[in-house]
Design an enzyme around this catalytic site. Structure first.
Site: not given
Length: 478
Positions: A23, A50, A124-125, A261
């Site tokens: 995210c 995301g 996020n995670g 990336y």
């Protein structure tokens, strides 16, 4: 096969999904500013992290409003919706699912009520003790199947303390990767796990503060970068300014794959621009795997910085051999069988006059299952390339990630079972070279002991209990 809805699709080939981050998160405390629009543009800058759903929570001081839906940020919000989201504090989220299915109920921010008022949270995670944490909650509390929902409910159920104190007590018991932003009616909070696996930064506005997953989001909204939020740090932001407290000792293990990336090239991590790192990775790749060729081309856009570095180091000209349709893969109607057979051409098409008769070096950032690279090699040969040499700016991805990247399982990863030579033969390339783990690490300028490199080595910095992990770990509990 599911029919396309005209809104969401991640890849042309469902069997060869690229790695996806969990995210992007964004938070702003700024009285007098249009915080919903700041959050919208912040999420727009983080859209690459995301694409399944997006949401914004906002408060003017007395109540929290949340608006979220499936789709891209630009699909979920428009001027009229943003006009209803007024206040001085807001958080936002764009999601790729790593715990829980991709459904509306799992979209974020999550919302819960406490003794003191409301609580909205974005994450996020990926947690690795979600199942254990969920057992602390009454069975009827969880309405979604995400680790974020569990975190929100646990924070909200502590009625004796403030949200800040509840977080300081809860977070040391939470295992895994988490960069969090959350809010009540008046205050913005942010926290980062003790390993700092996922990024989180603090920025300054003229009349307030911003927290975001990447520095690029600060740039977009005109915020000045202040610093990275430290691993194990909890921030509280309100009219008194920014207050910091430590809930755990820092044990930094930043994600190495962010450099390969995930992060935008215009983002800065640990004081170094991601673009500069990726170009240096390309130079190192050329040193490690030289080959006689006529042209270096990237797989756009993921391989572009490393291809530039490879060309600079090797002295071989850099060129554009593949043209990318930027509108395919994110919002995409499911193709017919006839079109599906064309495969990668919907997304990439060769420039025949550039490729024909040339010995090519094709640079990409990673290989997951290999289907995409296999199709590219075939397409380039059909366009007249005499040789195709594949160079990859990461080591072989051979292990799954449990900290917020939706890699395939080890059995599905091509490097999980095949040697480099076997992968080369599978792709149909004349040669294949991956950068070494040491070379990639050196290019980041971050010491190896401060990086999580588990997807390349299988050595996980936080011990994994297989019964506690998995995208659908909570699905059977509802």
């Amino acid at each position: 096969m599911l029919k396309g809805d005209g809104r969401l699709s991640h890849d042309l080939d469902s069997l060869d999904r690229a790695p996806k981050d969990a995210c992007g998160v964004f938070g702003v405390w700024a009285p007098g500013e249009d915080v919903s629009k700041l959050t919208y543009y912040g999420l727009y800058a983080l859209q690459h992290r995301g694409q399944e759903s997006a949401g914004i929570a906002v408060s003017e001081g007395s109540r929290i409003l949340v608006y979220k839906d499936m789709g891209l940020v630009s699909q979920v919000f428009d001027e009229s919706i943003l006009g209803t989201l007024r206040g001085h504090v807001a958080i936002g989220h764009c999601r790729y699912s790593t715990t829980g299915s991709s459904v509306w109920e799992n979209a974020q921010p999550t919302l819960s009520s406490t003794e003191q008022g409301g609580l909205a949270l974005a994450h996020n995670g990926n947690l690795i003790n979600t199942g254990e944490l969920s057992l602390r909650l009454p069975p009827d509390v969880i309405r979604a199947t995400t680790d974020t929902e569990v975190l929100t409910a646990l924070l909200a159920q502590d009625r004796a303390q403030s949200i800040e104190e509840a977080a300081a007590e809860l977070l040391p018991q939470v295992k895994g990767a988490y960069s969090l932003v959350w809010m009540n009616e008046t205050t913005l909070f942010a926290a980062r796990d003790p390993q700092g696996i996922r990024p989180l930064v603090l920025g300054r506005l003229e009349r307030g503060w911003v927290v975001a997953s990447e520095t690029a989001a600060l740039d977009i909204v005109g915020a000045t970068f202040v610093r990275e939020i430290e691993p194990g740090e909890l921030l509280t932001i309100d009219e008194r300014g920014v207050r910091s407290r430590r809930f755990a000792a820092a044990a930094p293990k930043g994600c190495l794959f962010e450099y390969v990336y995930l992060a935008r090239p215009d983002t800065t991590i640990a004081g170094r621009g991601v673009q500069a790192t990726r170009v240096e990775v390309g130079r190192q790749l050329a040193r490690e795997h030289p080959v006689d060729a006529d042209l270096v081309i990237p797989t756009p856009e993921s391989g572009t910085p490393a291809a530039i570095g490879y060309a600079e180091q090797s002295g071989i000209p850099y060129g554009q051999g593949l043209v990318k349709n930027s509108y395919v893969g994110r919002t995409f109607i499911q193709p017919s069988q006839t079109i599906r057979q064309l495969g990668i051409r919907l997304k990439l098409n060769p420039l025949r006059e550039v490729i024909q008769g040339k010995r090519l070096i094709v640079v990409d950032d990673s290989i997951v299952r290999g289907n995409t690279q296999r199709a590219i090699v075939k397409m380039l040969r059909e366009a007249g390339a005499t040789e195709v040499h594949v160079r990859i700016s990461s080591p072989p991805v051979a292990w799954p990630c449990f900290y917020g990247i939706d890699f395939a399982t080890r059995a599905e990863l091509i490097a999980g079972s095949l040697s480099v030579e076997e992968i080369r033969a599978s792709l149909g390339a004349d040669s294949l070279g991956y950068i070494s783990l040491e070379g990639l690490t050196q290019a980041t300028t971050i010491p190896a002991e401060r990086l999580c490199r588990a997807c390349f080595t299988g050595e996980y910095p936080i011990a994994i209990d297989q019964d506690q992990v998995g995208k659908y770990v909570l699905e059977g509990q509802l």
